[in-house]
Design an enzyme around this catalytic site. Structure first.
Site, short mmCIF file in Angstrom:
data_model
loop_
_atom_site.label_atom_id
_atom_site.label_comp_id
_atom_site.label_asym_id
_atom_site.label_seq_id
_atom_site.Cartn_x
_atom_site.Cartn_y
_atom_site.Cartn_z
N ASP A 67 3.35 5.47 -2.00
CA ASP A 67 4.24 4.44 -2.52
C ASP A 67 3.97 4.17 -3.99
O ASP A 67 2.98 4.65 -4.55
CB ASP A 67 4.11 3.14 -1.69
CG ASP A 67 2.65 2.74 -1.43
OD1 ASP A 67 1.76 3.27 -2.12
OD2 ASP A 67 2.42 1.91 -0.55
N ASN A 136 -1.10 -7.64 6.97
CA ASN A 136 0.05 -7.92 7.84
C ASN A 136 0.46 -6.70 8.66
O ASN A 136 1.52 -6.69 9.27
CB ASN A 136 1.23 -8.43 7.01
CG ASN A 136 1.75 -7.39 6.03
OD1 ASN A 136 1.24 -6.27 5.96
ND2 ASN A 136 2.76 -7.76 5.25
N HIS A 138 1.11 -3.65 7.47
CA HIS A 138 1.99 -2.66 6.83
C HIS A 138 1.24 -1.35 6.59
O HIS A 138 0.02 -1.32 6.48
CB HIS A 138 2.64 -3.19 5.54
CG HIS A 138 1.74 -3.33 4.36
ND1 HIS A 138 2.05 -4.13 3.28
CD2 HIS A 138 0.55 -2.77 4.05
CE1 HIS A 138 1.10 -4.05 2.38
NE2 HIS A 138 0.18 -3.24 2.82
N GLU A 143 6.87 -2.97 5.40
CA GLU A 143 6.51 -4.33 5.75
C GLU A 143 6.98 -4.68 7.17
O GLU A 143 7.89 -4.03 7.70
CB GLU A 143 7.16 -5.29 4.75
CG GLU A 143 6.73 -5.05 3.30
CD GLU A 143 5.36 -5.61 2.98
OE1 GLU A 143 4.45 -5.55 3.84
OE2 GLU A 143 5.18 -6.11 1.86
P1 PGA Z 1 -6.30 -2.49 0.62
O1 PGA Z 1 -4.73 -2.38 0.86
O2 PGA Z 1 -6.86 -1.14 0.86
O3 PGA Z 1 -6.40 -2.90 -0.83
O4 PGA Z 1 -6.81 -3.52 1.55
C1 PGA Z 1 -4.26 -1.68 1.96
C2 PGA Z 1 -2.78 -1.83 2.05
O5 PGA Z 1 -2.24 -2.88 1.64
O6 PGA Z 1 -2.12 -0.92 2.57
#
Ligand code: PGA
Length: 244
Positions: A67, A136, A138, A143
């Site tokens: 992404d 959350n 995702h 999302e």
């Molecule tokens: P993080 O993010 O590795 O910084 O916890 C993971 C994500 O949001 O997919």
């Protein structure tokens, strides 16, 4: 599914790097799917060390990132383009032309997303996708929603993601509101997937992902249906998992 419960972030990083290194050794032309975020940083460090020690080469490896934020230039310190170069690509022997990241500055986002999928297909699909997970649930920037989004697309970020990611920005107002992301179908089409989670903020999401119902309200839960999934969690992220 293979579930590896490790002690802490250091062990998770080492284990994840070993899995990637083994995959690269067995197929030097492998197509990797790569995440950004805090979680994979330790894995990237281990892989850089292995590359510098001559244990693995990325010379013929092809990568596709999951992404990118919309509206951030490649030079922007918060773009995922910068993140990948600063934290991984410029420290290893990968060919720049073999690294692919969505262009969040594209004037035609729909075309950008379509062409990204076409390029993945042209490379024979992604052999090995490495994923983090949001608090959350995702994956990529898919999302929580009422349905599973399919291929690469533009997405409006939720307040909880904007809040979680604001730690990297000067202020929450500067966090982009939109992003481009591979979709759930793009991810589920990958031949092998490895999901990484560390820390107690991920414990609820990991419990739901592995032991809850499959629902787009927790996008990572769809991974239960993948035929070649490895999950590596540390003690904190795995704290709520039921053992049978
Ligand atoms: P993080 O993010 O590795 O910084 O916890 C993971 C994500 O949001 O997919």
């Amino acid at each position: 599914m293979e579930l590896l419960l490790v002690k802490n972030y250091e062990e998770l990083s080492l284990k994840a790097a070993e899995k990637v290194a083994d995959a690269v050794k067995s197929n030097p032309r492998i197509v990797l799917g790569l995440p950004t975020g805090s979680t994979p940083l330790g894995m990237y460090k281990e892989l850089i060390a292995m590359n510098k020690e001559g244990k693995i080469s990325f010379k013929h490896v092809v990568t596709f990132n999951l992404d990118e934020y919309e509206g951030l230039s490649k030079e922007d310190p918060n773009s995922y383009y910068r993140f990948m170069n600063d934290n991984f690509f410029r420290h290893i022997d990968i060919e720049k032309d073999n690294t692919n990241i969505l262009d969040g500055m594209s004037e035609d986002i729909e075309r950008e997303c379509r062409e990204y999928e076409e390029k993945i297909a042209k490379c024979g699909g992604i052999d090995f996708m490495i994923l983090g997970i949001g608090n959350n649930g995702h994956i990529g920037f898919n999302e929580p929603a009422e349905f599973f989004p399919s291929f690469t697309h533009r997405v409006k970020l939720t307040d909880s993601t904007i809040e979680a990611n604001s730690r990297f920005f000067d202020s929450i107002e500067n966090v982009p509101k939109y992003a481009l992301t591979m979709g759930i179908k793009s991810i589920m089409h990958c031949k092998k997937i490895m999901l990484l989670a560390s820390g107690k903020a991920k414990a609820e999401a990991i419990k739901g992902t592995l032991q809850g119902p499959i629902t787009p309200k927790l996008p990572a839960s769809v991974l239960q249906l993948h035929r070649n999934l490895t999950v590596i969690v540390d003690e904190e992220a795995g704290a709520l998992l039921k053992t049978v």
